[in-house]
Write an enzyme that holds these catalytic residues in place. Structure first.
Site, PDB file in Angstrom:
ATOM      1  N   HIS A 359       0.525  -8.524  -2.464  1.00  0.00           N
ATOM      2  CA  HIS A 359       0.839  -8.677  -0.857  1.00  0.00           C
ATOM      3  C   HIS A 359       2.277  -9.020  -0.757  1.00  0.00           C
ATOM      4  CE1 HIS A 359      -3.454  -7.944  -0.477  1.00  0.00           C
ATOM      5  NE2 HIS A 359      -3.198  -7.527   0.653  1.00  0.00           N
ATOM      6  N   CYS A 677      -3.816   3.494   6.488  1.00  0.00           N
ATOM      7  CA  CYS A 677      -3.226   2.109   6.781  1.00  0.00           C
ATOM      8  C   CYS A 677      -2.747   1.450   5.474  1.00  0.00           C
ATOM      9  CB  CYS A 677      -4.048   1.131   7.502  1.00  0.00           C
ATOM     10  SG  CYS A 677      -5.402   0.478   6.635  1.00  0.00           S
TER      11      CYS A 677
END
Ligand code: PEP
Ligand code: MG
Length: 757
Positions: A359, A677
């Site tokens: 992330h 996404c």
């Protein structure tokens, strides 16, 4: 044997440079084996030769340079075969090569083990004995184990030696994993994790006055820092947001927090402990207040406390001095570290751990900061203050590069800016191909620090809002009101365009500091919907906040992460319905005119099991969104954050491409909208393949929006179908990448997949 091995590795790890490390290896290994000779040869791949770097037993004069060309001698044979050689009488072996200058003729028995790091032969470890005899199986196993352990040590030490300029006037390069595209040039700055109140261990002092002095100095520094911060952000943020800095300043006044801390110090506590105690007291008092505005101030008090703490913990008492062109380097780069570097100074980042799929990497991409991850060859400290070039396309890092290389990269960087400006000039254009296929481009939000809706140009909403980030930045679960305050501006920010909000997806590599989950395999564990369904009180509060934030706007859609079974879909829908009826009933009394709508509900396709349940799930939900980041991880069984297996993690893997084609075809048959996404949607080649497959909705970080729009506007169906035909025949991700790259180059779009225009 194990202890001997451990001792050798430990001793070598402590060695200050490559020479001493290698010297220690041969000395200790010879002693452990009881052999007459032990030597290390390192491979010089440029010169195609092995160099005798260290020996215990051979006569290596300090000024001598003993080399063996690749292919010569038993040293080469072991390296070439990538397996150990255990030869009783080496002199009789056809590959034997005598190196007279080191007095080798006297030795017959030879045991050679290659030293291999990440599939690359770094050199060999060789033991020799006068007497002709085969080394025992135990001795062979020992040398093989030692060589394997030393591979990392040598890789580190080699890099260290090079960084210090001992073997080369400049370091050729270090290679990591490309994390975010772009080229950065600047000075390395080592980022440290922020101070937290929770980590302070209570300690007493005998010298309260000294501690009071330290505390007052830290307060002064905090005041100055706040003033500078306020000035820095004044032009970007609204007036009422700036008022927070005044609140901070008044909290620091002697009559307020300052007084409370000093009285704790006078009670005999050290300054850091006193700050922790006083701040925690204040926080709990604020949290108990009825007034919601004042209750919110608890967060500010805690933030303030941590700022003071960081000055108290900083040994020099100074605030970080960021270089003007700053390349942030850390063992593991975190979100707050990234946010802590002024954006105008931050040029690039290097995270020694982690991979391009973590992330932190997603965040770097969303901010447009070139990044390289998983640079395991070098310890952190050795990069401090070095001049670096970071190539986020290839994963290369050049340390103290020569002027000529610097100039080449300056030119590439200039070209990058020109390219970015060119695509930005067309940001109001619609995203459609030359033959009119319209593609809906949306943005992923929640990870990036900055938000500039103005600069987005033409886009069709937020395709993924990751709600977990605000949860991670706190010290407890946010309340319904706090969440409402977070979601409302997000829903407002797009006008009437849809916002897909994903329910909390913590676990895996997104731990909550206040809700630790200890698991052996966190990515296969209690993650996403699995955790929130076990805690309906957390799930319901979040959904209620979303529903309330949606009142009067009606552009919310709810997305469920990590769905694996149909039960999870049923249970989530049941809870969403419950929250919906609760909020609706409450509003009947408090705001009779307000209309609460039940939003569309979608499911993420990121667990492969869902591919075989699409029909059943489609009956229950309104849309699907494919999370290629996790789908890649789970389909290929590769931890997305593990740099050791990062080479296997590839969204262009044929298995993934076939899965994606299957999903879009199936959704078309089921008449269910599907979008992408995951990061693949914002990758130039990835977007091309996905649109060719039939996807018409892509959600990506804002930074990729302009270039994806530009690329799509240069394609047509014929180009895409021919390319897709070839790509789907490939058996290896590299083949796919090559085909896509060549096509983009042929279309004049190569600058989107490598440095330069
Ligand atoms: C994904 O898995 O592709 C995704 C979009 O979710 P995240 O990266 O937050 O896990
Ligand atoms: Mg995911």
């Amino acid at each position: 044997m194990l202890t001997v091995l451990q001792r050798i590795v430990e001793a070598v790890n402590q060695a200050p440079d490559l020479d001493s490390a290698l010297g220690l290896i041969v000395q200790k290994a010879r002693a452990a084996l009881g052999s007459d000779v032990c030597s290390v040869y390192l491979a010089d791949h440029d010169a195609q030769q092995f160099i005798l770097m260290a020996t215990e037993g051979l006569n290596l004069d300090e000024n001598d340079r003993v080399t063996l060309a690749f292919g010569e001698g038993l040293i080469s044979l072991a390296a070439q075969r990538e397996e150990p050689l255990n030869i009783a009488n080496a002199t009789e072996h056809p590959n034997f090569k005598l190196v007279e200058s080191v007095g080798e003729e006297a030795y017959r028995a030879m045991l050679v083990a290659p030293i291999i790091h990440q599939r690359k032969v770094l050199g060999v470890l060789a033991a020799q004995q006068r007497k002709a005899r085969a080394f025992s199986a135990e001795e062979e196993a020992f040398v093989v184990t030692l060589a394997a352990q030393l591979a990392t040590v040598i890789a580190h030490a080699e890099a260290r030696g090079l960084v210090s300029g001992h073997y080369s006037p400049w370091l050729r390069n270090l290679t990591g994993l490309p994390g975010a595209p772009g080229v950065a040039i600047g000075e390395a700055f080592i980022g440290k994790p922020a101070a937290t109140l929770g980590s302070v261990v209570p300690r007493r002092t005998e010298f309260p006055w000294r501690e009071i002095h330290k505390f007052r100095k830290a307060v002064l520094q905090t005041r100055m820092e706040l003033r500078t911060l306020a000035e820095q952000v004044a032009e970007y943020v609204a007036e009422d947001t700036l008022a927070i800095f005044d609140v901070y300043q008044s909290l620091l006044d002697a009559s307020s927090l300052g007084d409370a801390v000093e009285s704790k110090i006078k009670d005999g506590w050290m300054a850091q402990t006193a700050v922790k105690m006083a701040v925690e007291d204040f926080v709990s008092k604020f949290e108990d207040l009825d007034d919601s505005y004042l209750r919110e101030r608890a967060v500010d008090v805690r933030d303030l406390g941590q700022r003071i703490l960081s000055f108290l913990q900083d040994k020099n008492g100074s605030k970080p001095n960021f270089p003007d062109a700053c390349i942030l380097i850390a063992e593991e780069v975190t979100a707050s570290m990234l946010a802590g570097v002024p954006r105008n100074k931050l040029q690039g980042l290097v995270s020694l751990q982690g991979s391009a799929n973590s992330h932190a990497a997603i965040m770097a991409r969303s901010m447009g900061i070139p990044a390289v991850f998983g640079v395991s060859q070098v310890p952190l400290g050795y990069l401090a203050d070095q001049h670096l070039i970071v190539d986020g396309y290839s994963g290369e890092i050049f340390v103290n590069p020569p002027q000529q290389l610097m100039q080449e990269y300056e030119i590439l960087r200039k070209e990058e800016f020109e390219l970015a400006e060119m695509v930005a000039d067309h940001r109001e254009d619609e995203a459609c191909t030359l033959d009119g296929i319209a593609v809906s481009l949306q943005i992923n939000a929640g990870m990036n620090v900055e938000h500039d809706q103005q600069r987005l140009g033409h886009y069709e909403g937020i395709g993924l809002y990751r709600t977990e980030i605000p949860f991670m930045m706190r010290e407890r679960f946010p309340t319904e009101k706090e969440q409402y305050d977070l979601y409302r501006p997000v829903l407002e920010s797009t006008g009437s365009l849809p916002v897909v909000m994903r329910t909390l997806d913590v676990g895996g590599d997104k731990p909550l500091p206040y809700f630790p989950i200890h698991e052996e395999n966190p990515f296969l564990g209690w993650r996403g919907i699995r955790m929130t369904l076990d805690h309906p009180e957390i799930f319901l509060v979040q959904v209620r906040a979303m529903l309330r934030a949606n009142i009067g706007l009606d552009n919310l859609q709810i997305l469920l992460p990590m769905i694996t079974t149909l039960d999870e879909v049923d249970e989530s829908i049941r809870l969403i319905n419950q929250a919906y009826f609760e909020v609706r009933n409450e509003l009947l009394h408090s705001q009779p005119g307000a209309v609460v709508n039940r939003p569309k509900i979608g499911v993420m396709i990121e667990v492969p099991a869902l591919l075989y349940q699409l029909e059943a799930v489609a009956k229950k939900v309104d849309f699907f969104s494919v999370g290629t980041n996790d789908l890649t991880q789970y389909l290929l069984a590769v931890d997305r954050n593990n740099s050791r297996v990062a080479g296997l993690y590839d969204s262009f893997h044929p298995a993934l491409l076939h899965a994606l084609q299957f999903i879009v075809d199936r959704c078309r048959e089921l008449n269910k909208p599907v979008s992408i996404c995951g990061e693949m949607a914002g990758d130039p080649g990835g977007a091309l393949i996905l649109v060719a497959m039939g996807y018409r909705s892509l959600s990506m970080s804002t930074h990729n929006l302009d270039k994806t729009r530009w690329i799509l506007r240069h394609l047509d169906s014929e180009i895409m179908q021919t390319l897709l035909g070839k790509v789907m025949q490939c058996t290896h991700p590299d083949q796919v990448r090559r085909i896509v790259r060549l096509k983009l180059e042929a279309l004049g779009l190569g600058g989107f997949v490598r440095a330069g225009k």
